[in-house]
Design a protein around this motif. Sequence first.
Motif, PDB file in Angstrom:
ATOM      1  N   LYS A   2     -58.217   9.684 -30.734  1.00  0.00           N
ATOM      2  CA  LYS A   2     -56.407   9.588 -31.488  1.00  0.00           C
ATOM      3  C   LYS A   2     -56.332   8.461 -31.636  1.00  0.00           C
ATOM      4  O   LYS A   2     -56.491   7.683 -32.011  1.00  0.00           O
ATOM      5  CB  LYS A   2     -55.975   9.697 -30.117  1.00  0.00           C
ATOM      6  CG  LYS A   2     -56.810  10.136 -28.518  1.00  0.00           C
ATOM      7  CD  LYS A   2     -55.557  10.363 -27.231  1.00  0.00           C
ATOM      8  CE  LYS A   2     -56.791  10.968 -26.110  1.00  0.00           C
ATOM      9  NZ  LYS A   2     -55.608  10.053 -25.364  1.00  0.00           N
ATOM     10  N   VAL A   3     -55.277   8.920 -32.616  1.00  0.00           N
ATOM     11  CA  VAL A   3     -54.637   7.797 -33.252  1.00  0.00           C
ATOM     12  C   VAL A   3     -54.053   6.195 -32.456  1.00  0.00           C
ATOM     13  O   VAL A   3     -53.988   5.501 -32.151  1.00  0.00           O
ATOM     14  CB  VAL A   3     -52.790   8.595 -33.894  1.00  0.00           C
ATOM     15  CG1 VAL A   3     -51.816   7.287 -34.089  1.00  0.00           C
ATOM     16  CG2 VAL A   3     -53.123   9.252 -34.124  1.00  0.00           C
ATOM     17  N   SER A   4     -53.698   6.795 -31.054  1.00  0.00           N
ATOM     18  CA  SER A   4     -53.786   4.915 -29.992  1.00  0.00           C
ATOM     19  C   SER A   4     -54.843   5.018 -29.718  1.00  0.00           C
ATOM     20  O   SER A   4     -54.830   3.052 -29.519  1.00  0.00           O
ATOM     21  CB  SER A   4     -53.059   5.943 -28.059  1.00  0.00           C
ATOM     22  OG  SER A   4     -54.106   6.898 -28.288  1.00  0.00           O
ATOM     23  N   ASP A   5     -56.237   5.781 -29.893  1.00  0.00           N
ATOM     24  CA  ASP A   5     -57.383   4.636 -30.434  1.00  0.00           C
ATOM     25  C   ASP A   5     -57.726   3.437 -31.666  1.00  0.00           C
ATOM     26  O   ASP A   5     -58.245   3.122 -31.245  1.00  0.00           O
ATOM     27  CB  ASP A   5     -58.946   5.500 -29.838  1.00  0.00           C
ATOM     28  CG  ASP A   5     -59.213   6.196 -28.806  1.00  0.00           C
ATOM     29  OD1 ASP A   5     -58.162   5.618 -27.586  1.00  0.00           O
ATOM     30  OD2 ASP A   5     -59.200   7.884 -28.863  1.00  0.00           O
ATOM     31  N   PHE A   6     -56.935   4.529 -32.855  1.00  0.00           N
ATOM     32  CA  PHE A   6     -56.883   3.553 -33.234  1.00  0.00           C
ATOM     33  C   PHE A   6     -56.508   2.669 -33.864  1.00  0.00           C
ATOM     34  O   PHE A   6     -56.679   1.407 -34.198  1.00  0.00           O
ATOM     35  CB  PHE A   6     -56.341   5.312 -34.781  1.00  0.00           C
ATOM     36  CG  PHE A   6     -56.924   4.281 -36.623  1.00  0.00           C
ATOM     37  CD1 PHE A   6     -57.634   3.634 -36.712  1.00  0.00           C
ATOM     38  CD2 PHE A   6     -55.709   3.693 -36.917  1.00  0.00           C
ATOM     39  CE1 PHE A   6     -57.210   3.208 -38.798  1.00  0.00           C
ATOM     40  CE2 PHE A   6     -55.213   3.677 -38.299  1.00  0.00           C
ATOM     41  CZ  PHE A   6     -56.672   3.443 -39.060  1.00  0.00           C
ATOM     42  N   GLU A   7     -54.624   2.666 -33.496  1.00  0.00           N
ATOM     43  CA  GLU A   7     -54.140   1.788 -32.236  1.00  0.00           C
ATOM     44  C   GLU A   7     -54.707   0.512 -32.157  1.00  0.00           C
ATOM     45  O   GLU A   7     -54.646  -0.790 -32.319  1.00  0.00           O
ATOM     46  CB  GLU A   7     -52.904   2.522 -32.732  1.00  0.00           C
ATOM     47  CG  GLU A   7     -52.674   0.992 -32.630  1.00  0.00           C
ATOM     48  CD  GLU A   7     -50.499   1.625 -31.995  1.00  0.00           C
ATOM     49  OE1 GLU A   7     -49.380   0.855 -31.551  1.00  0.00           O
ATOM     50  OE2 GLU A   7     -50.402   2.558 -31.875  1.00  0.00           O
ATOM     51  N   VAL A   8     -55.121   0.850 -31.110  1.00  0.00           N
ATOM     52  CA  VAL A   8     -56.030  -0.105 -29.903  1.00  0.00           C
ATOM     53  C   VAL A   8     -56.750  -0.564 -31.116  1.00  0.00           C
ATOM     54  O   VAL A   8     -57.129  -2.008 -31.451  1.00  0.00           O
ATOM     55  CB  VAL A   8     -56.518   0.344 -28.268  1.00  0.00           C
ATOM     56  CG1 VAL A   8     -57.447  -0.538 -28.550  1.00  0.00           C
ATOM     57  CG2 VAL A   8     -55.347   0.978 -28.262  1.00  0.00           C
ATOM     58  N   VAL A   9     -57.965  -0.670 -31.530  1.00  0.00           N
ATOM     59  CA  VAL A   9     -58.756  -1.044 -31.929  1.00  0.00           C
ATOM     60  C   VAL A   9     -58.357  -2.103 -33.127  1.00  0.00           C
ATOM     61  O   VAL A   9     -58.601  -2.603 -34.117  1.00  0.00           O
ATOM     62  CB  VAL A   9     -60.399  -0.148 -33.175  1.00  0.00           C
ATOM     63  CG1 VAL A   9     -60.801  -0.026 -34.316  1.00  0.00           C
ATOM     64  CG2 VAL A   9     -60.769   0.684 -31.869  1.00  0.00           C
ATOM     65  N   LEU A  10     -57.447  -1.486 -34.299  1.00  0.00           N
ATOM     66  CA  LEU A  10     -56.110  -2.211 -34.871  1.00  0.00           C
ATOM     67  C   LEU A  10     -56.137  -3.431 -35.065  1.00  0.00           C
ATOM     68  O   LEU A  10     -56.565  -4.473 -35.532  1.00  0.00           O
ATOM     69  CB  LEU A  10     -55.475  -1.371 -36.185  1.00  0.00           C
ATOM     70  CG  LEU A  10     -55.744  -0.480 -36.560  1.00  0.00           C
ATOM     71  CD1 LEU A  10     -54.026   0.158 -37.513  1.00  0.00           C
ATOM     72  CD2 LEU A  10     -56.505  -0.844 -38.206  1.00  0.00           C
ATOM     73  N   ASN A  11     -55.583  -3.736 -33.255  1.00  0.00           N
ATOM     74  CA  ASN A  11     -54.830  -4.459 -33.234  1.00  0.00           C
ATOM     75  C   ASN A  11     -56.029  -5.898 -32.095  1.00  0.00           C
ATOM     76  O   ASN A  11     -55.747  -6.791 -32.545  1.00  0.00           O
ATOM     77  CB  ASN A  11     -54.261  -4.569 -32.023  1.00  0.00           C
ATOM     78  CG  ASN A  11     -52.377  -3.700 -31.675  1.00  0.00           C
ATOM     79  OD1 ASN A  11     -52.396  -4.078 -33.296  1.00  0.00           O
ATOM     80  ND2 ASN A  11     -51.828  -2.821 -30.964  1.00  0.00           N
ATOM     81  N   GLU A  12     -57.461  -4.840 -31.652  1.00  0.00           N
ATOM     82  CA  GLU A  12     -58.194  -5.871 -31.654  1.00  0.00           C
ATOM     83  C   GLU A  12     -58.857  -6.704 -32.220  1.00  0.00           C
ATOM     84  O   GLU A  12     -59.648  -7.787 -32.459  1.00  0.00           O
ATOM     85  CB  GLU A  12     -59.364  -5.394 -30.710  1.00  0.00           C
ATOM     86  CG  GLU A  12     -59.432  -4.352 -29.537  1.00  0.00           C
ATOM     87  CD  GLU A  12     -60.274  -3.598 -28.802  1.00  0.00           C
ATOM     88  OE1 GLU A  12     -60.920  -3.312 -29.185  1.00  0.00           O
ATOM     89  OE2 GLU A  12     -59.863  -3.614 -27.871  1.00  0.00           O
ATOM     90  N   GLU A  13     -58.857  -6.383 -34.078  1.00  0.00           N
ATOM     91  CA  GLU A  13     -60.143  -6.244 -34.981  1.00  0.00           C
ATOM     92  C   GLU A  13     -58.518  -7.784 -35.646  1.00  0.00           C
ATOM     93  O   GLU A  13     -58.885  -8.140 -36.446  1.00  0.00           O
ATOM     94  CB  GLU A  13     -59.586  -4.973 -35.760  1.00  0.00           C
ATOM     95  CG  GLU A  13     -61.310  -4.941 -36.189  1.00  0.00           C
ATOM     96  CD  GLU A  13     -61.254  -3.672 -37.170  1.00  0.00           C
ATOM     97  OE1 GLU A  13     -62.023  -3.706 -37.546  1.00  0.00           O
ATOM     98  OE2 GLU A  13     -60.316  -3.235 -38.499  1.00  0.00           O
ATOM     99  N   GLU A  14     -57.321  -7.012 -35.502  1.00  0.00           N
ATOM    100  CA  GLU A  14     -56.879  -8.523 -35.781  1.00  0.00           C
ATOM    101  C   GLU A  14     -56.524  -9.655 -34.943  1.00  0.00           C
ATOM    102  O   GLU A  14     -56.607 -11.220 -35.392  1.00  0.00           O
ATOM    103  CB  GLU A  14     -54.608  -8.186 -35.562  1.00  0.00           C
ATOM    104  CG  GLU A  14     -54.028  -9.344 -36.465  1.00  0.00           C
ATOM    105  CD  GLU A  14     -53.018  -8.145 -36.662  1.00  0.00           C
ATOM    106  OE1 GLU A  14     -51.995  -8.859 -37.294  1.00  0.00           O
ATOM    107  OE2 GLU A  14     -52.340  -7.420 -35.302  1.00  0.00           O
ATOM    108  N   VAL A  15     -57.071  -9.736 -34.065  1.00  0.00           N
ATOM    109  CA  VAL A  15     -56.784 -10.604 -32.725  1.00  0.00           C
ATOM    110  C   VAL A  15     -58.311 -11.180 -32.967  1.00  0.00           C
ATOM    111  O   VAL A  15     -58.107 -12.657 -32.854  1.00  0.00           O
ATOM    112  CB  VAL A  15     -56.908 -10.234 -31.020  1.00  0.00           C
ATOM    113  CG1 VAL A  15     -57.492 -10.557 -30.010  1.00  0.00           C
ATOM    114  CG2 VAL A  15     -55.557  -9.780 -31.103  1.00  0.00           C
TER     115      VAL A  15
END
Length: 143
Positions: A2-15
């Motif tokens: 899902k798109v929400s999974d994509f957003e979560v992974v992007l946020n984790e990568e940024e952190v």
Amino acid sequence: MKVSDFEVVLNEEEVLLDGLNEKQFFLRKAISEKNWENLSEIISIINTKCEKFAELDEKRQAIQDSLSSSEVRPYFEKLSALRSKLLKFNIENQALMRYVNITRDFIRGIVENVIPQSGTKVYSKYGTIVQPQPSSVVVDRLF
């Protein structure tokens, strides 16, 4: 996926990238202050975070490949910011690697002048003379 999974992974990568850039600052500081105990601890943390980032990046790529371009489009700005942070991290690593290589070569030259290595000349597989390396000095490439 899902798109929400994509957003979560992007946020984790940024952190993770923010944490890597912060640790890289402390790595540079430990090198300049010659704080070897702190240096090995920081390197261990950086290696762990790099492994985690590689896993997250593979996961992000898999999710991104499963999404349509219209679903990914809203995240182009965040992806661009992540790429710039990753580029900054890589450039800093290259600078640190050059510093370590220059220092290693300098130390190797001093050791060679002070304690010349005895023995016959060593030749490469191409027939050129290879400078003997000091057997008592170990320098590890960490980057």
